[in-house]
Design a protein around this motif. Structure first.
Motif, PDB file in Angstrom:
ATOM      1  N   THR A  78       0.820  -1.244   0.029  1.00 56.92           N
ATOM      2  CA  THR A  78       0.072  -0.083  -0.073  1.00 56.92           C
ATOM      3  C   THR A  78       0.732   1.403   0.026  1.00 56.92           C
TER       4      THR A  78
ATOM      5  N   THR B 286       3.860   3.917  -1.788  1.00 56.86           N
ATOM      6  CA  THR B 286       4.007   5.028  -2.783  1.00 56.86           C
ATOM      7  C   THR B 286       3.714   4.506  -4.144  1.00 56.86           C
TER       8      THR B 286
ATOM      9  N   TRP C  34      -6.898   2.107  -1.191  1.00 54.46           N
ATOM     10  CA  TRP C  34      -5.409   2.492  -1.108  1.00 54.46           C
ATOM     11  C   TRP C  34      -5.255   3.661  -0.420  1.00 54.46           C
ATOM     12  N   LEU C  35      -5.886   4.680  -0.836  1.00 51.56           N
ATOM     13  CA  LEU C  35      -5.693   6.271  -0.459  1.00 51.56           C
ATOM     14  C   LEU C  35      -6.322   6.457   1.134  1.00 51.56           C
TER      15      LEU C  35
ATOM     16  N   ARG D 210      -6.065   2.527   3.184  1.00 55.25           N
ATOM     17  CA  ARG D 210      -4.663   1.964   3.295  1.00 55.25           C
ATOM     18  C   ARG D 210      -4.721   0.716   3.334  1.00 55.25           C
ATOM     19  N   ARG D 211      -5.365   0.075   2.285  1.00 56.81           N
ATOM     20  CA  ARG D 211      -5.349  -1.562   2.270  1.00 56.81           C
ATOM     21  C   ARG D 211      -5.131  -1.835   0.730  1.00 56.81           C
TER      22      ARG D 211
END
Length: 248
Positions: A20, A22, A202-203, A206-207
């Protein structure tokens, strides 16, 4: 550090395989890119991954039957690509240390918007591609919307690291199609974007994203893929093969 400085990838080396981190979006794009690569038609076939970074394409090529050669400027990325089955070659995409017509497939993912010599880079990609071989790419369009999403908003939201892109180098599809056509590779272009659920996971959560993370769209205004096949007889002899590695 100036925009588009390759040294940034050394500072971000720990992010290449963080699920997860950059470079999560680059993993999604690698999977979408690999989906355009057909299985190798026989043994001994070579795929050249130009600007391979940490080798994110590698897991998506398993079972397709290619020898995966990755070329990159940064040793930090190649050090992570090599253990994942990539034959790592230190080199510049504007002067690939490979023999003419040595590749059955050439992949250029998220690299064309970083090069300062686009005609020279395209010429090199086409030089190493054998007649009848396939090129697969994705890159960012040179539009106001692309700059807004990728740079202005993207850097604020964490979609892209600050300074990673120089929008002056973004590539309009018409120009890219024309450059490849000069070397006998007609390109087909289509727009793509990340799935909204994938971005949310993701954002915000955070998975890791699951399922289809890059989807086709009618517009090429921000992000687009290209695929083309080199016309046979356009240059040289079709049977010329081999890989010439750079020294050092």
């Amino acid at each position: 550090m100036p925009r588009n400085d390759p040294r940034q990838y050394d500072d971000l080396a720990a992010e290449w395989w963080h699920p997860t981190g950059t470079f999560a979006l680059l993993h999604w794009l690698a999977a979408a890119r690999a989906a355009l690569v057909p299985p190798a038609p026989g043994p001994g076939r070579i795929l050249v991954d130009a600007g391979c970074g940490g080798g994110l394409l590698a897991p998506h090529l398993r079972g397709k039957g290619y020898r995966h050669i990755g070329v990159d400027l940064r040793r930090t990325g190649l050090e992570q690509a090599a253990p994942r089955g990539v034959t790592a070659v230190l080199g510049d995409v504007t002067a690939l240390p490979l023999a003419p017509h040595s590749a059955d497939v050439v992949v250029a993912g998220e690299i064309l918007e970083h090069v300062t010599d686009l005609p020279g880079t395209v010429a090199e990609l086409c030089r190493v591609l054998r007649p009848g071989g396939i090129v697969v790419l994705d890159t960012l369009n040179d539009t106001g919307l692309s700059r807004l999403i990728t740079v202005t908003l993207g850097e604020r939201l964490g979609i892209a690291p600050p300074g990673l892109h120089d929008p002056a180098l973004f590539v309009p599809p018409r120009r890219l199609v024309a450059e490849f056509a000069r070397h006998g590779v007609p390109l087909r272009i289509r727009g793509v974007r990340p799935s909204l659920t994938g971005l949310f996971r993701w954002l915000v959560l955070r998975r890791p994203a699951h399922g289809r993370r890059i989807v086709p769209v009618p517009s090429t205004a921000v992000l687009y893929q290209g695929i083309g096949r080199k016309i046979r007889g356009i240059e040289g002899r079709a049977h010329e093969t081999g890989v010439a590695h750079a020294a050092g």
